[in-house]
Scaffold this motif. Sequence first.
Motif, short mmCIF file in Angstrom:
data_model
loop_
_atom_site.label_atom_id
_atom_site.label_comp_id
_atom_site.label_asym_id
_atom_site.label_seq_id
_atom_site.Cartn_x
_atom_site.Cartn_y
_atom_site.Cartn_z
N LYS A 438 28.50 46.08 37.28
CA LYS A 438 29.51 46.46 35.72
C LYS A 438 31.05 46.32 36.44
O LYS A 438 31.74 45.74 36.08
N ALA A 439 30.93 47.68 37.12
CA ALA A 439 32.44 47.75 37.62
C ALA A 439 33.01 46.95 39.13
O ALA A 439 34.46 46.58 38.20
N VAL A 440 32.37 46.59 39.30
CA VAL A 440 33.36 44.92 40.59
C VAL A 440 33.69 44.30 39.46
O VAL A 440 34.58 43.75 40.45
N LEU A 441 32.12 43.43 38.00
CA LEU A 441 33.17 42.45 37.85
C LEU A 441 34.09 42.71 37.53
O LEU A 441 35.15 42.22 37.20
N THR A 442 33.82 44.06 36.67
CA THR A 442 35.57 43.99 35.87
C THR A 442 36.52 45.01 37.21
O THR A 442 38.04 43.88 36.67
N GLY A 443 36.62 45.19 37.70
CA GLY A 443 37.44 45.25 38.87
C GLY A 443 38.05 44.18 39.81
O GLY A 443 39.28 43.46 39.65
N GLU A 444 37.52 42.88 40.45
CA GLU A 444 36.93 42.09 41.24
C GLU A 444 37.66 40.92 39.95
O GLU A 444 38.19 39.80 41.01
N ASP A 445 36.46 40.66 39.57
CA ASP A 445 36.32 38.74 38.76
C ASP A 445 35.33 38.77 37.32
O ASP A 445 34.62 38.94 37.28
N GLY A 446 36.11 39.43 36.48
CA GLY A 446 35.61 39.70 34.92
C GLY A 446 35.24 38.17 34.73
O GLY A 446 34.39 38.60 33.40
N ASP A 447 35.46 36.88 34.69
CA ASP A 447 34.50 35.56 34.55
C ASP A 447 33.83 35.11 35.23
O ASP A 447 33.71 34.37 35.45
N PHE A 448 32.93 36.04 36.59
CA PHE A 448 32.80 35.80 37.11
C PHE A 448 31.30 34.34 37.16
O PHE A 448 30.99 33.31 38.27
N PHE A 449 30.81 35.16 36.11
CA PHE A 449 29.61 34.06 35.39
C PHE A 449 29.69 33.36 34.99
O PHE A 449 28.89 32.15 34.39
N PHE A 450 31.37 32.51 34.71
CA PHE A 450 31.60 31.59 33.66
C PHE A 450 32.99 30.67 34.52
O PHE A 450 33.46 30.22 33.08
N HIS A 451 32.64 30.82 35.24
CA HIS A 451 33.78 29.95 35.99
C HIS A 451 32.57 29.44 36.86
O HIS A 451 31.93 29.99 37.93
N ASN A 452 33.53 28.00 37.55
CA ASN A 452 32.71 27.20 39.12
C ASN A 452 33.08 28.34 40.40
O ASN A 452 32.90 26.65 41.15
N GLY A 453 33.44 28.79 40.42
CA GLY A 453 34.13 29.33 41.94
C GLY A 453 36.01 29.52 41.66
O GLY A 453 35.98 30.99 42.73
N ILE A 454 36.17 28.59 41.24
CA ILE A 454 38.19 28.95 41.18
C ILE A 454 38.04 29.23 39.64
O ILE A 454 38.24 28.61 38.86
N ASN A 455 38.98 30.09 39.17
CA ASN A 455 39.31 30.83 38.01
C ASN A 455 40.66 29.59 37.58
O ASN A 455 42.28 30.04 37.86
N TRP A 456 40.53 28.81 36.80
CA TRP A 456 42.22 28.32 37.01
C TRP A 456 43.29 28.55 36.13
O TRP A 456 44.39 28.02 36.32
N LEU A 457 42.33 29.62 34.89
CA LEU A 457 43.53 30.45 34.41
C LEU A 457 44.78 31.11 35.27
O LEU A 457 45.36 31.34 35.53
N THR A 458 43.56 32.28 36.15
CA THR A 458 44.77 33.29 36.71
C THR A 458 45.10 32.20 37.84
O THR A 458 46.27 32.45 38.59
#
Length: 619
Positions: A438-458
Motif C-alpha cells: 500500500k505504501a509503495v503503490l502510493t509513492g511509486e505508482d498509484g494507478d499501477f493496477f489500472f494501466h497497461n504498463g505506461i501511464n499515459w496521463l503522467t
Amino acid sequence: MKRKTLIPIIIFPLLIVILYLYVQFSLIPRHWRALQTQSEEYGLTLKAKNLTWRLPSALIIRNVEAEARGNRVTIEKMKVRFSLSPGEMSPIPLLQEGRYAHLKDISWEGGQLLLPEGFTPGNLTFRGDFTSGTSPRLTINTPDTLTQLTFEAGEGEELKLTCLSEGLWAALGSEGLPFSLEDLDYGVECSFDLPFQPEEGIQLSLEMAKGTMDFPLLAREKVEWEDVSLKTELSFAQNDGQLKQLFLENMEWQLGQVALSGDLSYQTGEDQRVLKSQISLPTVKVQHIIDSLPTAILGKLEGLEAQGEFAWESSVSIPLENPEAAEWESTPVLTDFDVTRIPEGVNVYGLNETFPYYLDTPDGLRYLPIDAREFASMEWMTAVSEHTVGQTRYWRNWAKVHSSPAPEIIPGENKDAIPALEDYRYTRLDEMSLYIPKAVLTGEDGDFFFHNGINWLTFRQALLKNFTTGEVQLGASTITMQLIKNLFLTQQQTVVRKLQEAFLVFLTEMEVSVVKDRTFEIYLNIAEFGPGIYGIDQASRHFFGKDPLEITLGEAVYLTSILPAPNSYYEIYESGEIDRKWFLNMKYYFDIMVKRERITQEEYNEAIKAPPRFYRADE
C-alpha cells in the motif's frame, strides 16, 4: 541629300549614348536600391562600390558586400551576362521588376566569407563560374573540408541547388547546437522560383547515404544510419526580424524501408504561439522497422525478429503559452504481431518462470534467485489491488488466453559461474505486511493496477512540463517501467533507453501477459533499499530487524520514502534516527494513503505520533 543621311547617322549613336546613360545612371541604380530594400526586410544588407553596364549585355559589379546575422561575404569583381530575347523592352531583363530570367552566365573572382567569432574555420575563400549550357558551380575551400554547391537552371525553369560536402558542419561550425553531426555523406537539393518570396515556399530535399550523429540526450553511443531522406515544402513569414509563421508541409521521410509523411507548423497570434504536428506511418512490416533502425537505437534489442504489421497516425497541437491545453491524438494499429526471436539479455518471456537477476554488488557480480510465478491470494488482491474477485479472475484469464508462445532465444554470455547473493530470500506478496504494497503503490505508482504498463496521463504531464520549464525530463515511470529498466536495461537518461523500455513494457503486458501481482512481486524483491541491500526481506531485517510480515505502517512508509535514491538516503539510517524534517516528508505519504482509503483515520493518527525506530544489531 547628304544632310538627310547625316542626321540618322548622328541620331543612332546618340540614342545609344542616351540608352547607356539611362541604364547606367537610372535603371541600374533604381533596381539595385529596390533589391537592397527588399533584402533588408529579410535581415540581409547589400553593398557595392559601383555597378557598370558593359555593352551589349553584361553587368560588372565591384567590391560587393553582403551581410546577414553576423556572416559577411565579400567579392572583388562579379560579371553577370544576360541573353536578350526578341520583344524584350529592356536590354537587361534581369533587372526588370519581378523578372530574374534569361541569366546567361556569371563569374566572380577574389573575396571571402567571414563567419561570426567563435566559428571554425574563421574564413572561407571561394571561386565560381556560371557559363551557358553547363551547370554553374561555386566551390568553397576550407582548411579541412571541401564544399561544392552546384546550381542548375534553364530558361524559364526552376533554379536547383545541390550541396555536396565531406564535412559541412565543420565548415559552418556547430557551436551552440545541442548535438553534433560527424562523418556525413549526403546531398541536399533546394528548389524555388526567382524572385523568391518566403511565403511562396521552398522545396527542400535531403538525402543521406550514411552518417554518424553524436547526440547524448538521444543515445550515449554515436548513432550511425544509412539511406535517410527528407523531402518537404518550406514556407515562413517574419516581421521585424521575428519568425511569425513556419510551415513544413507534405513532408516525406524515408529511413531504410520505412516511409513516414506529415506536416509541421509554428504560428504566432496576438498572445499565443502554437506548435502543431501531424505524422502518418502507412502500414509496414514490423521487421522492416526493426531492420531500418541503427544499432545504437536497438541497443540490447539487436537481433530481435518479429512478425506482423504496424501503422500509426498522430496529431499534436501545443499552445506554448498554455501547454496544459495541448490536444494530442495517437492511433497505433498493430496486427498479427509475434516475436519470433529475442536476445537472452531482454527475454521478458521468462518473467513467469524461475530466473536469475544479475547485479553488481560491493563483492562483485552476483545473482538473485527469482522464484516462479504463484498468484497472490484473492484476499491480498481485494485488499491491495482495489479489484473485485471477479475482476481479478477476468484479468488472470485474459493473460492466459492472450499469452504469446515463447520465441527462440539468442544465447548471451555464459554466467553459470556467478554465485548467488548470500542472505537473500525471495518473498511472496502474501508473506508481506499489507502496509508495504500500500505504501509503495502510493509513492511509486498509484494507478499501477489500472494501466497497461505506461501511464499515459503522467507521461503527457511530464512532456508538457518539458515545454513549461524548457528542460528535458524523462520521468513518468511506472512500476512496470522501473522493473524492466532494472532487469534488462541501463540507468542512462536517454530517449533511446526510454523507447526500448516502452517496447519491452508492451511485450510484458500485452504479449507475455505477466499479471500485475507477478510484476509487483518481482519489483519488491529486486528493489535496492541501500548499499548492498536488495529486496524487501533484506530491507525489513536490516532497517527494523523484522520479518516483512511484521512491518508497521510507519516502517513501510519509511522504506517507500527512500526508494527514489536509496544510496543517498542511507545517511538517514547512519545518523541513527529519522529526524523531524524527514518525518514531515513521510507525512505526505500518510496523507495520500488516508485520502485514498488505503489506511483508516485511526491508523493514520497512530502513525503520525512518532517516527519508527531503527534496528541496531549491537543494541
